[in-house]
Every structure is written in C-alpha cells, then in structure tokens.
Design an enzyme around this catalytic site. Structure first.
Site, short mmCIF file in Angstrom:
data_model
loop_
_atom_site.label_atom_id
_atom_site.label_comp_id
_atom_site.label_asym_id
_atom_site.label_seq_id
_atom_site.Cartn_x
_atom_site.Cartn_y
_atom_site.Cartn_z
N HIS A 54 0.88 -1.28 -0.10
CA HIS A 54 0.10 0.03 -0.10
C HIS A 54 0.88 1.12 -0.20
O HIS A 54 2.16 1.12 0.19
CB HIS A 54 -0.91 0.07 1.29
CG HIS A 54 -1.94 -1.02 1.11
ND1 HIS A 54 -3.17 -0.94 1.92
CD2 HIS A 54 -2.06 -2.24 0.46
CE1 HIS A 54 -3.92 -2.13 1.78
NE2 HIS A 54 -3.09 -2.76 0.96
N CYS A 88 -6.36 2.47 5.40
CA CYS A 88 -6.98 1.21 5.76
C CYS A 88 -6.51 0.57 7.19
O CYS A 88 -5.65 0.96 7.62
CB CYS A 88 -6.75 0.36 4.70
SG CYS A 88 -5.01 -0.51 4.56
N SER A 143 -7.89 8.11 3.57
CA SER A 143 -7.85 7.79 4.79
C SER A 143 -7.29 6.08 4.69
O SER A 143 -7.48 5.39 4.14
CB SER A 143 -9.14 7.67 5.35
OG SER A 143 -9.15 6.89 6.49
N GLU A 168 1.31 3.85 2.05
CA GLU A 168 1.72 4.01 3.34
C GLU A 168 2.97 3.13 3.70
O GLU A 168 4.09 3.32 4.17
CB GLU A 168 0.72 3.92 4.54
CG GLU A 168 -0.20 5.04 4.54
CD GLU A 168 -1.41 4.53 3.49
OE1 GLU A 168 -2.57 5.20 3.81
OE2 GLU A 168 -1.50 3.61 2.84
N CYS A 188 -2.86 -0.26 7.11
CA CYS A 188 -1.96 0.85 7.20
C CYS A 188 -2.29 1.66 8.59
O CYS A 188 -1.11 2.19 9.01
CB CYS A 188 -2.21 1.71 6.19
SG CYS A 188 -1.71 0.91 4.53
#
Length: 150
Positions: free
Chosen positions: A56, A83, A81, A58, A86
């Site tokens: 992902h 998940c 935002s 992040e 993360c």
C-alpha cells in the site's frame, strides 16, 4: 498542525498517487515526514505493479524511509484515509500524526487512530477526492480488490 504545512506536504503524496495511476495502479500516495519536517520517505500503492497485496502507499513510504531509531514525532501524509492494515502500521511504530487528503471515498481507520492518541488532520482535498472518484468509476473491480470488498 498548521494547515498550510499539511497541504504543502500533501503535494508529495499527490505526486506519488499520480505516478501510481500513470503506471496502471491504484492512485494512492503517501509520504513520511520527520519531526523536523524533513521528508524521510515517499511511495505509492504498488499492489498491481508489483503483484504484492501488501504494498500500500503508506507501506511503500514507510519502507522508503528505512530504519529510524524512533517514529515518534513523525507524520504520515496520505491521499486517502488509511485502511486497517496501514492504520496498524501507524500504531505499531508510534507514528504521531496522520494527514489525510480525503476520507469521502473511503473512511478508513483514522477515527480509530485518533481514539488511540494519533493526531489526525483531514484536509478534505477536492483533487484527492476527484482522483479516487474517477478511478473507482473506471476500475470498480480493482478498487474492490484493493479494499478487500467482495
């Protein structure tokens, strides 16, 4: 956190999201900034490009930052935002603040993070929201795969 600073840092994450989209991936970008404001790492969602479901935005920015003695005082900036996966990374390593570009298209774990002492700044950036709305409309199957929806 100063809104002008948050928006300036968001540009790094947006640039990453656009790069991911240009590569045929999911347009989510992130950046990790140190307590002193220095960019430590940046990245974008690479699930499609690398065939790695754990990569992902992040996670990519976190990996790019490399080992740090501590993550206290750092800020994770993300176009969307985070998940649960993360959000867990933020809690696990004690990242102090998360700047969220938008939470309209996906309301991830930022409320949970706030409940556990992480400072959350939601910018509700129209460009971030439009980028995700356009992507979701064009590639709903890929989006549902990314968020684990059936």
């Amino acid at each position: 956190m100063d809104q002008a600073q948050a928006r300036a840092w968001l540009t790094t994450a947006v640039d990453e999201a656009r790069q991911g989209l240009a590569e045929g991936g999911i347009p989510i970008g992130a950046a990790l900034y140190g307590a002193d404001g220095v960019l430590l790492g940046r990245g974008h969602n690479r699930r499609v490009q690398d065939g790695d479901p754990s990569l992902h935005a992040e996670t990519s920015a976190f990996r790019d930052a490399g080992r740090q003695r501590t993550y206290r005082g750092t800020t994770m900036v993300t176009t969307l935002s985070p998940c649960w996966y993360c959000s867990g990374l933020v809690r696990q390593f004690g990242i102090s603040r998360v700047v969220v570009g938008e939470a309209r298209t996906f309301h991830g774990g930022h409320d949970w993070l706030a409940e556990h002492g992480v400072e959350i700044v939601v910018l509700d950036d129209p460009a971030c929201a439009a980028m995700m709305e356009d992507f979701i409309a064009a590639r709903p199957e890929l989006w549902h795969e990314d968020i684990g929806a059936d």
